[in-house]
Design a protein around this motif. Structure first.
Motif, PDB file in Angstrom:
ATOM      1  N   CYS A 101     -30.580   7.391  69.619  1.00  0.00           N
ATOM      2  CA  CYS A 101     -31.238   7.308  70.934  1.00  0.00           C
ATOM      3  C   CYS A 101     -32.518   6.477  70.853  1.00  0.00           C
ATOM      4  N   LYS A 102     -33.294   6.655  69.783  1.00  0.00           N
ATOM      5  CA  LYS A 102     -34.528   5.872  69.620  1.00  0.00           C
ATOM      6  C   LYS A 102     -34.212   4.393  69.424  1.00  0.00           C
ATOM      7  N   TRP A 103     -33.136   4.121  68.700  1.00  0.00           N
ATOM      8  CA  TRP A 103     -32.692   2.741  68.498  1.00  0.00           C
ATOM      9  C   TRP A 103     -32.290   2.114  69.836  1.00  0.00           C
ATOM     10  N   VAL A 104     -31.573   2.867  70.656  1.00  0.00           N
ATOM     11  CA  VAL A 104     -31.172   2.388  71.987  1.00  0.00           C
ATOM     12  C   VAL A 104     -32.413   2.073  72.824  1.00  0.00           C
ATOM     13  N   ASP A 105     -33.383   2.974  72.788  1.00  0.00           N
ATOM     14  CA  ASP A 105     -34.610   2.780  73.572  1.00  0.00           C
ATOM     15  C   ASP A 105     -35.351   1.513  73.152  1.00  0.00           C
ATOM     16  N   THR A 106     -35.301   1.208  71.857  1.00  0.00           N
ATOM     17  CA  THR A 106     -35.985   0.028  71.325  1.00  0.00           C
ATOM     18  C   THR A 106     -35.227  -1.258  71.637  1.00  0.00           C
ATOM     19  N   ASN A 107     -33.894  -1.190  71.652  1.00  0.00           N
ATOM     20  CA  ASN A 107     -33.079  -2.400  71.707  1.00  0.00           C
ATOM     21  C   ASN A 107     -32.499  -2.752  73.075  1.00  0.00           C
ATOM     22  N   PHE A 108     -32.656  -1.868  74.049  1.00  0.00           N
ATOM     23  CA  PHE A 108     -32.125  -2.153  75.385  1.00  0.00           C
ATOM     24  C   PHE A 108     -33.235  -2.057  76.421  1.00  0.00           C
ATOM     25  N   SER A 109     -33.047  -2.767  77.543  1.00  0.00           N
ATOM     26  CA  SER A 109     -34.096  -2.807  78.560  1.00  0.00           C
ATOM     27  C   SER A 109     -34.200  -1.486  79.327  1.00  0.00           C
ATOM     28  N   THR A 110     -33.117  -0.713  79.353  1.00  0.00           N
ATOM     29  CA  THR A 110     -33.161   0.564  80.071  1.00  0.00           C
ATOM     30  C   THR A 110     -33.849   1.638  79.235  1.00  0.00           C
ATOM     31  N   ASN A 111     -34.488   2.577  79.902  1.00  0.00           N
ATOM     32  CA  ASN A 111     -35.055   3.717  79.166  1.00  0.00           C
ATOM     33  C   ASN A 111     -34.358   5.004  79.627  1.00  0.00           C
ATOM     34  N   ARG A 112     -33.105   4.863  80.088  1.00  0.00           N
ATOM     35  CA  ARG A 112     -32.341   6.027  80.541  1.00  0.00           C
ATOM     36  C   ARG A 112     -31.075   6.153  79.700  1.00  0.00           C
ATOM     37  N   ILE A 113     -30.942   7.289  79.035  1.00  0.00           N
ATOM     38  CA  ILE A 113     -29.807   7.545  78.145  1.00  0.00           C
ATOM     39  C   ILE A 113     -29.056   8.777  78.634  1.00  0.00           C
ATOM     40  N   ILE A 114     -27.727   8.700  78.591  1.00  0.00           N
ATOM     41  CA  ILE A 114     -26.915   9.886  78.826  1.00  0.00           C
ATOM     42  C   ILE A 114     -26.207  10.215  77.514  1.00  0.00           C
ATOM     43  N   LEU A 115     -26.325  11.463  77.087  1.00  0.00           N
ATOM     44  CA  LEU A 115     -25.672  11.912  75.856  1.00  0.00           C
ATOM     45  C   LEU A 115     -24.328  12.526  76.194  1.00  0.00           C
ATOM     46  N   VAL A 116     -23.273  12.062  75.521  1.00  0.00           N
ATOM     47  CA  VAL A 116     -21.925  12.586  75.728  1.00  0.00           C
ATOM     48  C   VAL A 116     -21.401  13.069  74.378  1.00  0.00           C
ATOM     49  N   GLY A 117     -21.122  14.375  74.258  1.00  0.00           N
ATOM     50  CA  GLY A 117     -20.636  14.919  72.998  1.00  0.00           C
ATOM     51  C   GLY A 117     -19.275  15.546  73.152  1.00  0.00           C
ATOM     52  N   SER A 118     -18.427  15.369  72.156  1.00  0.00           N
ATOM     53  CA  SER A 118     -17.082  15.943  72.166  1.00  0.00           C
ATOM     54  C   SER A 118     -16.968  17.029  71.106  1.00  0.00           C
ATOM     55  N   SER A 119     -16.539  18.230  71.514  1.00  0.00           N
ATOM     56  CA  SER A 119     -16.314  19.358  70.599  1.00  0.00           C
ATOM     57  C   SER A 119     -17.609  19.674  69.831  1.00  0.00           C
TER      58      SER A 119
END
Length: 227
Positions: A101-119
Motif C-alpha cells: 500500500c505504501k508503494w502504491v501511494d508513492t508510485n501512483f497519483s491517487t491516494n485512495r486504495i481499496i483492499l481486496v482480500g480472498s479467504s
C-alpha cells in the motif's frame, strides 16, 4: 517485464517489505490512463501455506483493469518468487500488505486504495485496513470467520470489525469455513458501514475459482462507486 492486451497492460515489479523481504508484484493498468475511479485496488491472495499465490487473483485484477481500475497483485512472503518465509497465522504478512500500500501511494497519483482480500488474505488485509491512511474501503471474499479457521486467523478479526471504514463482505451460502449465521453474528456489532453479499449455493473454494471472477469484479466496482 510488460505484457499488453487490448484493454490492459501488466508489468512485473518487486516491492520491499520489512525484515529484508522482497515481494514479487504485478500491476494491471487500463490501457487508457484515465483511471476514472481514482482508486487503486490492492489484492491479497489466499493462504500461502496451502498454496495461495497472486496467480489466483489474476482474473479479478484483469477484470478490474479492463474496467478502468489499476489493480496490484503480489505474492506474500514465502509465496511464489517472494523471499522470506510464510507465517502460520498470517501475522508477518500484514507488513507485506502495508508495504505494498505504501508503494502504491508513492508510485501512483491517487491516494485512495481499496483492499481486496480472498479467504485468509481477507483476514490479513483486514488487519492492515486502519494501519494505512490511504485505504478508503475493504472487500472481503470469503472471510474465514468460522470456529476452526479462527484458531489460525482469529487474531485478525478485531482490527477489521473495529474499523470505521466502509466494508463489503462477499460469501457463498455453502462456505465450509463460515456459516451465514456466523457471518451475521460477527458483523452485528461491527463498526462503520458494512454490506454483505451472499452468493447462493457457492462453496468457499468455488468462489475462489475463475468462474466467479466476473461476479467479484462487478461487486468490487459497485462498492467503489459508494466510496
Amino acid at each position: 517485464m510488460a505484457e499488453q492486451s487490448g484493454t490492459h497492460s501488466r508489468t512485473t515489479c518487486t516491492i520491499e517489505s520489512t525484515d529484508g523481504v522482497t515481494l514479487d508484484a504485478r500491476v494491471y493498468r487500463p490501457i487508457s490512463e484515465n483511471n476514472s475511479t481514482n482508486v487503486v485496488a490492492v489484492l491479497v491472495h489466499p493462504y500461502s501455506v496451502l498454496g495461495g499465490c497472486q496467480g489466483l487473483m489474476r482474473g479479478i485484477a484483469r477484470g478490474l483493469s479492463n474496467r478502468g481500475v489499476i489493480a496490484v497483485t503480489f505474492d506474500t512472503r514465502g509465496a511464489g518468487k517472494s523471499s522470506g518465509r510464510a507465517s502460520l497465522t498470517g501475522s508477518a504478512e500484514i507488513n507485506d500488505v502495508i508495504s505494498v500500500c505504501k508503494w502504491v501511494d508513492t508510485n501512483f497519483s491517487t491516494n485512495r486504495i481499496i483492499l481486496v482480500g480472498s479467504s485468509a488474505g481477507a483476514a490479513i488485509a483486514g488487519s492492515a485496513v486502519d494501519r494505512v491512511e490511504q485505504v478508503v474501503g475493504y472487500v472481503s471474499l470469503g472471510y474465514p470467520f468460522g470456529f476452526t479457521a479462527s484458531i489460525l486467523f482469529g487474531r485478525h478479526q478485531k482490527a477489521v470489525l473495529q474499523s470505521p471504514k466502509p466494508k463489503l463482505f462477499v460469501m457463498g451460502t455453502k462456505d465450509g469455513f463460515t456459516s451465514v449465521k456466523q457471518l451475521e453474528n460477527k458483523l452485528k456489532d461491527a463498526a462503520g458501514h458494512n454490506t454483505t453479499h451472499l452468493i447462493e449455493g457457492a462453496s468457499h473454494f468455488q468462489m475462489e475459482g475463475p468462474a466467479f471472477d466476473a461476479d467479484m469484479v462487478n461487486l468490487i466496482l459497485e462498492f467503489i462507486t459508494t466510496l
